[in-house]
Design a protein around this motif. Sequence first.
Motif, mmCIF file in Angstrom:
data_model
loop_
_atom_site.group_PDB
_atom_site.id
_atom_site.type_symbol
_atom_site.label_atom_id
_atom_site.label_comp_id
_atom_site.label_asym_id
_atom_site.label_seq_id
_atom_site.Cartn_x
_atom_site.Cartn_y
_atom_site.Cartn_z
ATOM 1 N N THR A 124 0.936 -0.918 0.083
ATOM 2 C CA THR A 124 -0.054 -0.092 0.149
ATOM 3 C C THR A 124 0.896 1.162 -0.018
ATOM 4 O OG1 THR A 124 -1.887 -1.040 1.104
ATOM 5 C CG2 THR A 124 -1.794 1.334 1.157
ATOM 6 N N ARG B 80 2.058 2.186 -3.432
ATOM 7 C CA ARG B 80 0.990 2.844 -4.232
ATOM 8 C C ARG B 80 0.790 4.190 -4.019
ATOM 9 N NH1 ARG B 80 -1.772 -2.462 -3.762
ATOM 10 N NH2 ARG B 80 -1.293 -3.634 -5.201
ATOM 11 N N THR B 81 1.214 4.623 -2.733
ATOM 12 C CA THR B 81 0.572 5.928 -2.466
ATOM 13 C C THR B 81 1.583 6.952 -1.947
ATOM 14 O OG1 THR B 81 0.275 4.972 -0.139
ATOM 15 C CG2 THR B 81 -1.643 4.913 -1.574
#
Length: 335
Positions: free
Chosen positions: A211, A214-215
């Motif tokens: 995660t 991705r961010t």
Amino acid sequence: AWATAAGYARRSPVVGIPTPPPARRGPGRAQLPPRWAEHVAAWTAHQQAGGRAPSTIDLRRRALACLAATYADPWDITGDDLTFYLARTDWSPETKRSTRSSLSSFYRWAVRAGRTDHNPTEALDGVRVPRALPRPTPDEAVWAALAAADDRTRLMILLAGLAGLRRSEIAAVHTDDLDMPGVLRVRGKGGRDRLIPLHPDLAAALNAEVTRRRTQGPPGTGWTVAGTAPGWLFPGYGPDSHLHSHMVGKYVGEALPAGWTAHTLRHRFATQAYGATRDLRAVQELLGHSKPETTARYAAVPDHNLIAAVAGANMNHRPHRPTTPIQRQSTGPTE
């Protein structure tokens, strides 16, 4: 090394003399003398054609490079030469056994390929490795390491302690290995893959890292940039390469207190897995061992089981008491 490569010396006179290891910034690839290079290159191609794992080929090639730095001609080496070479006292039995296996592989191939008619490793006996006791990392050492480590090293520690991965396996974890929910696919030693159910804490850490990719941006050296979730979990410094296993061991070893390593975290996993299941076969599968005897060297029997086993031994039988006095045999005149 120059004299043996140039043909001025048949054997290096300094072999077997212990020397302090040189400082190194990272794993290097040893250069082979000309009289070795062609043959080792052909043997390497043979290993690759046979599907040997790159890590296995690299380990064996380094063993040949060390021998090539001592002996100028690979076909002029005798069994006595190899006996002398392996008799050095600064090598552990594990190193000697690994080296003997690598040299045997090379010379067996050389005989079959017609490059020589003599295999000097046939004169060598097998190397006995003393049975070592398991050394699971204690709780206090793990807690201290997790508290002090950065995010990358903390994830390495969890992969070793909660999945039992080797250093090379940690280095080679890819995001594609997480495509099955709750399971990690591991590229194992010798090209043998296995599936390991994810511990909840490890699953949460892995999901958090995917995660984050991705961010967010990279939190430190070695991480990929934001928006590039697919790829090596621990990227290396070249294009499409993962971190070397040597560096994984270095980072984990620096986070743990002195005396404890990534390998002792693997011992910890084996010990706890066996203590929870008493199933040595299941632990063998999780560790990726080919023999249960190897697994037994990793999994320490819990102390309370040893205490219970000793308590089960007793001497509660009733001693025999003769009903008549024992007659003493006379061996001489009665006093």
